[in-house]
Design a protein around this motif. Structure first.
Motif, PDB file in Angstrom:
ATOM      1  N   SER A  14     -10.394  62.519  38.209  1.00 10.10           N
ATOM      2  CA  SER A  14     -10.425  62.537  36.804  1.00 10.10           C
ATOM      3  C   SER A  14     -10.155  63.980  36.436  1.00 10.10           C
ATOM      4  CB  SER A  14     -11.957  62.290  36.311  1.00 10.10           C
ATOM      5  OG  SER A  14     -12.843  63.354  36.871  1.00 10.10           O
ATOM      6  N   LEU A  15     -10.255  64.984  37.136  1.00 13.24           N
ATOM      7  CA  LEU A  15      -9.493  66.260  36.938  1.00 13.24           C
ATOM      8  C   LEU A  15      -8.211  66.112  36.697  1.00 13.24           C
ATOM      9  CD1 LEU A  15     -11.155  68.592  39.756  1.00 13.24           C
ATOM     10  CD2 LEU A  15     -11.837  68.578  37.133  1.00 13.24           C
ATOM     11  N   MET A  16      -7.183  65.203  37.139  1.00 13.06           N
ATOM     12  CA  MET A  16      -5.963  65.091  36.921  1.00 13.06           C
ATOM     13  C   MET A  16      -5.723  64.079  35.892  1.00 13.06           C
ATOM     14  SD  MET A  16      -4.229  66.721  39.139  1.00 13.06           S
ATOM     15  CE  MET A  16      -2.513  65.947  39.394  1.00 13.06           C
ATOM     16  N   THR A  17      -6.439  62.784  35.825  1.00 12.08           N
ATOM     17  CA  THR A  17      -6.212  61.887  35.032  1.00 12.08           C
ATOM     18  C   THR A  17      -6.462  62.119  33.510  1.00 12.08           C
ATOM     19  OG1 THR A  17      -8.520  60.859  35.301  1.00 12.08           O
ATOM     20  CG2 THR A  17      -6.574  60.076  36.682  1.00 12.08           C
ATOM     21  N   GLU A  18      -7.760  63.120  33.121  1.00 13.79           N
ATOM     22  CA  GLU A  18      -8.108  63.398  31.927  1.00 13.79           C
ATOM     23  C   GLU A  18      -7.154  64.151  31.352  1.00 13.79           C
ATOM     24  OE1 GLU A  18     -11.696  65.308  32.327  1.00 13.79           O
ATOM     25  OE2 GLU A  18     -12.882  63.344  32.660  1.00 13.79           O
ATOM     26  N   ARG A  19      -6.265  65.060  32.023  1.00 14.52           N
ATOM     27  CA  ARG A  19      -5.220  66.265  31.289  1.00 14.52           C
ATOM     28  C   ARG A  19      -4.201  65.220  31.465  1.00 14.52           C
ATOM     29  NH1 ARG A  19      -6.905  71.082  31.076  1.00 14.52           N
ATOM     30  NH2 ARG A  19      -4.583  71.498  30.444  1.00 14.52           N
ATOM     31  N   LEU A  20      -3.689  64.337  32.433  1.00 13.35           N
ATOM     32  CA  LEU A  20      -2.692  63.611  32.011  1.00 13.35           C
ATOM     33  C   LEU A  20      -2.823  62.578  31.075  1.00 13.35           C
ATOM     34  CD1 LEU A  20      -0.023  62.223  33.281  1.00 13.35           C
ATOM     35  CD2 LEU A  20      -1.404  60.692  34.721  1.00 13.35           C
ATOM     36  N   ASN A  21      -3.905  61.948  30.570  1.00 10.82           N
ATOM     37  CA  ASN A  21      -3.953  61.226  29.197  1.00 10.82           C
ATOM     38  C   ASN A  21      -3.863  62.086  28.013  1.00 10.82           C
ATOM     39  OD1 ASN A  21      -4.317  58.945  30.911  1.00 10.82           O
ATOM     40  ND2 ASN A  21      -6.521  59.217  30.968  1.00 10.82           N
ATOM     41  N   ALA A  22      -4.115  63.546  28.341  1.00 10.12           N
ATOM     42  CA  ALA A  22      -4.218  64.372  26.868  1.00 10.12           C
ATOM     43  C   ALA A  22      -2.795  64.864  26.884  1.00 10.12           C
ATOM     44  CB  ALA A  22      -5.173  65.380  27.207  1.00 10.12           C
ATOM     45  N   GLY A  23      -1.809  64.486  27.814  1.00 10.27           N
ATOM     46  CA  GLY A  23      -0.456  64.997  27.889  1.00 10.27           C
ATOM     47  C   GLY A  23      -0.778  66.693  28.221  1.00 10.27           C
ATOM     48  N   GLN A  24      -1.417  66.971  29.057  1.00 15.21           N
ATOM     49  CA  GLN A  24      -1.609  68.399  29.457  1.00 15.21           C
ATOM     50  C   GLN A  24      -1.605  68.707  30.914  1.00 15.21           C
ATOM     51  OE1 GLN A  24      -5.885  68.821  28.134  1.00 15.21           O
ATOM     52  NE2 GLN A  24      -5.052  69.464  26.062  1.00 15.21           N
ATOM     53  N   GLY A  25      -0.831  69.597  31.493  1.00 13.21           N
ATOM     54  CA  GLY A  25      -0.568  69.883  32.971  1.00 13.21           C
ATOM     55  C   GLY A  25      -1.768  71.021  33.377  1.00 13.21           C
ATOM     56  N   ALA A  26      -1.292  71.155  34.605  1.00 18.63           N
ATOM     57  CA  ALA A  26      -2.050  72.253  35.257  1.00 18.63           C
ATOM     58  C   ALA A  26      -1.334  73.037  36.510  1.00 18.63           C
ATOM     59  CB  ALA A  26      -3.348  71.597  35.853  1.00 18.63           C
ATOM     60  N   VAL A  27      -1.744  73.744  37.176  1.00 18.92           N
ATOM     61  CA  VAL A  27      -1.022  74.325  38.483  1.00 18.92           C
ATOM     62  C   VAL A  27      -1.984  73.893  39.434  1.00 18.92           C
ATOM     63  CG1 VAL A  27      -0.446  76.349  39.591  1.00 18.92           C
ATOM     64  CG2 VAL A  27       0.104  76.286  37.110  1.00 18.92           C
ATOM     65  N   VAL A  28      -1.514  73.500  40.563  1.00 14.77           N
ATOM     66  CA  VAL A  28      -2.222  72.839  41.397  1.00 14.77           C
ATOM     67  C   VAL A  28      -1.870  73.391  42.888  1.00 14.77           C
ATOM     68  CG1 VAL A  28      -3.071  70.747  42.843  1.00 14.77           C
ATOM     69  CG2 VAL A  28      -2.392  70.571  40.603  1.00 14.77           C
ATOM     70  N   LEU A  29      -2.745  74.100  43.380  1.00 11.37           N
ATOM     71  CA  LEU A  29      -2.619  74.816  44.849  1.00 11.37           C
ATOM     72  C   LEU A  29      -2.665  73.842  45.922  1.00 11.37           C
ATOM     73  CD1 LEU A  29      -4.498  78.078  44.572  1.00 11.37           C
ATOM     74  CD2 LEU A  29      -1.934  77.850  44.369  1.00 11.37           C
ATOM     75  N   THR A  30      -1.566  73.291  46.629  1.00  9.80           N
ATOM     76  CA  THR A  30      -1.665  72.406  47.802  1.00  9.80           C
ATOM     77  C   THR A  30      -2.033  73.228  49.162  1.00  9.80           C
ATOM     78  OG1 THR A  30       0.482  72.493  48.159  1.00  9.80           O
ATOM     79  CG2 THR A  30      -0.230  70.925  46.510  1.00  9.80           C
ATOM     80  N   SER A  31      -1.942  72.378  50.000  1.00  9.53           N
ATOM     81  CA  SER A  31      -1.937  73.074  51.487  1.00  9.53           C
ATOM     82  C   SER A  31      -1.414  72.340  52.571  1.00  9.53           C
ATOM     83  CB  SER A  31      -3.681  73.274  52.015  1.00  9.53           C
ATOM     84  OG  SER A  31      -4.105  72.005  51.819  1.00  9.53           O
ATOM     85  N   HIS A  32      -1.202  72.706  53.562  1.00 12.08           N
ATOM     86  CA  HIS A  32      -0.388  71.965  54.959  1.00 12.08           C
ATOM     87  C   HIS A  32      -1.439  71.260  55.410  1.00 12.08           C
ATOM     88  CE1 HIS A  32       2.627  74.823  53.205  1.00 12.08           C
ATOM     89  NE2 HIS A  32       3.755  74.064  54.030  1.00 12.08           N
ATOM     90  N   MET A  33      -1.919  70.313  54.968  1.00 17.61           N
ATOM     91  CA  MET A  33      -2.959  69.698  55.421  1.00 17.61           C
ATOM     92  C   MET A  33      -2.753  68.157  55.006  1.00 17.61           C
ATOM     93  SD  MET A  33      -6.814  70.955  54.573  1.00 17.61           S
ATOM     94  CE  MET A  33      -7.566  69.436  55.285  1.00 17.61           C
ATOM     95  N   GLY A  34      -2.760  67.078  56.208  1.00 17.76           N
ATOM     96  CA  GLY A  34      -2.840  65.831  55.898  1.00 17.76           C
ATOM     97  C   GLY A  34      -1.222  65.556  55.789  1.00 17.76           C
ATOM     98  N   CYS A  35      -1.175  64.307  54.780  1.00 19.82           N
ATOM     99  CA  CYS A  35       0.101  63.804  54.130  1.00 19.82           C
ATOM    100  C   CYS A  35       0.069  63.997  52.905  1.00 19.82           C
ATOM    101  CB  CYS A  35       0.109  62.510  54.800  1.00 19.82           C
ATOM    102  SG  CYS A  35       1.695  61.589  54.383  1.00 19.82           S
ATOM    103  N   VAL A  36       0.840  64.910  52.270  1.00 25.07           N
ATOM    104  CA  VAL A  36       0.912  65.061  50.745  1.00 25.07           C
ATOM    105  C   VAL A  36       1.915  64.235  50.382  1.00 25.07           C
ATOM    106  CG1 VAL A  36       1.572  66.966  49.067  1.00 25.07           C
ATOM    107  CG2 VAL A  36       0.436  67.606  51.198  1.00 25.07           C
ATOM    108  N   GLU A  37       2.514  63.684  51.088  1.00 25.17           N
ATOM    109  CA  GLU A  37       3.691  62.650  50.657  1.00 25.17           C
ATOM    110  C   GLU A  37       3.121  61.515  50.240  1.00 25.17           C
ATOM    111  OE1 GLU A  37       5.793  65.929  52.887  1.00 25.17           O
ATOM    112  OE2 GLU A  37       4.092  64.839  53.123  1.00 25.17           O
TER     113      GLU A  37
END
Length: 314
Positions: free
Chosen positions: A112-135
């Motif tokens: 919901s941290l993503m979908t709520e902003r997506l539905n409102a047309g608002q973005g965010a900066v997301v810190l990723t990591s070299h864990m698992g399969c980001v693809e």
């Protein structure tokens, strides 16, 4: 900054696009089991020849054990298991990027941290990591038409990055070179973010030509982490999230169509980032420490899923 010869970006690229395509074709024709058998000697040769990566893996595994993430002390060949896990994950990356019939198996925490902003047309900066399969998540986001920009440093994986950029599965994701964020490019990035784009940037690799780092405890010992994502959220006036990913279930070796399952976790690091001139380093360190806590949380679930094969605590 660490010696440039030891910097992760200066490591020789082991990834051969032709080799990846051959292994992928082997999987598509014969299945997972022959793929894993063919992968074993490749991984062993890299493990035996790349002493720097082998030692870096061993250093991480020792710290993970002392921190309580591993039940047994790592032995001489535990780093080989670590490298094999990474090589096996490459199949999941290939499936997410190339397979037209790919159906990712994802469990997403705090989506919901993503979908709520997506539905409102608002973005965010997301810190990723070299864990698992980001693809796998990138595939998921692209299929759901999430407007996204991935800031990458492709100097040491240029062929692989170009191969990923040209695929249909990730066609909605824009790949920007992080070292080319000049003022004009930043204006363009701001416009994209104002239109609701999400900006993804790695939070666990130190910058190439910058001292923009802070030292915070990680697995019981201080390590350097980049502050670029924090500063970017401050400049763009966007919330800052973290995203970690780890393998949660294993596909049977005899099932060709079934894929490994991954858990993705989002967390809010800061609703808004405000960095003071006087205490900028301290402000950044506080936010980065929250990111590291999320990283450690994921590693507790699956310690062999962190793929930084260089001297992280140098």
């Amino acid at each position: 900054m660490r010696d440039r010869q030891e910097h992760w970006a200066n490591k020789v690229e082991h990834t051969s696009v032709l080799g990846i395509r051959v292994l992928f074709a082997l999987y598509r024709v014969l299945g997972r089991l022959p793929f894993c058998f063919a992968l074993a000697p490749v991984v062993f040769s890299i493990w035996a020849s790349d002493s720097a990566a082998r030692k870096a893996s061993g250093e991480y595994l020792q710290k993970a054990y002392r921190y309580g993430l591993l039940s047994k002390a790592p032995g001489a060949f535990t780093s080989l298991k670590h490298m094999y896990r990474f090589a096996e994950t490459i199949l999941d990356k290939m499936l997410a990027v190339w397979a037209e019939d790919y159906a990712e198996k994802l469990t997403i925490e705090n989506e919901s941290l993503m979908t709520e902003r997506l539905n409102a047309g608002q973005g965010a900066v997301v810190l990723t990591s070299h864990m698992g399969c980001v693809e796998a998540l990138m595939h998921h986001g692209s299929m759901h038409k999430v407007p996204a920009i991935a800031l990458v440093h492709s100097a040491n994986t240029e062929r692989f990055t170009k191969m990923v950029e040209g695929t249909q599965a990730l066609r909605r994701i824009e790949f920007w070179e992080v070292t080319e964020l000049n003022p004009a490019r930043m204006i363009e990035l701001q416009a994209k973010c104002d239109a609701g784009y999400f900006v993804f940037i790695a939070g666990d690799r130190v910058p190439i030509h910058s001292e923009a780092t802070v030292r915070v405890p990680f697995l019981g010992e201080e390590a350097s982490f980049p502050t670029g994502g924090v500063i970017l959220a401050h400049i763009l006036k966007l919330p800052l999230l973290s995203m970690t990913c780890w393998r949660e279930s294993h596909a049977p070796l005899t099932h060709r169509k079934e894929t490994n399952g991954y858990r993705v976790r989002f967390a809010m690091l800061a609703q808004s980032v405000s960095l003071s001139r006087k205490n900028r380093q301290k402000d950044c360190a506080g936010i980065v420490a929250r990111y590291v806590a999320e990283l450690e949380l994921g590693l507790k679930k699956s310690p062999f899923d962190w793929f930084n094969f260089y001297r992280f605590w140098n």
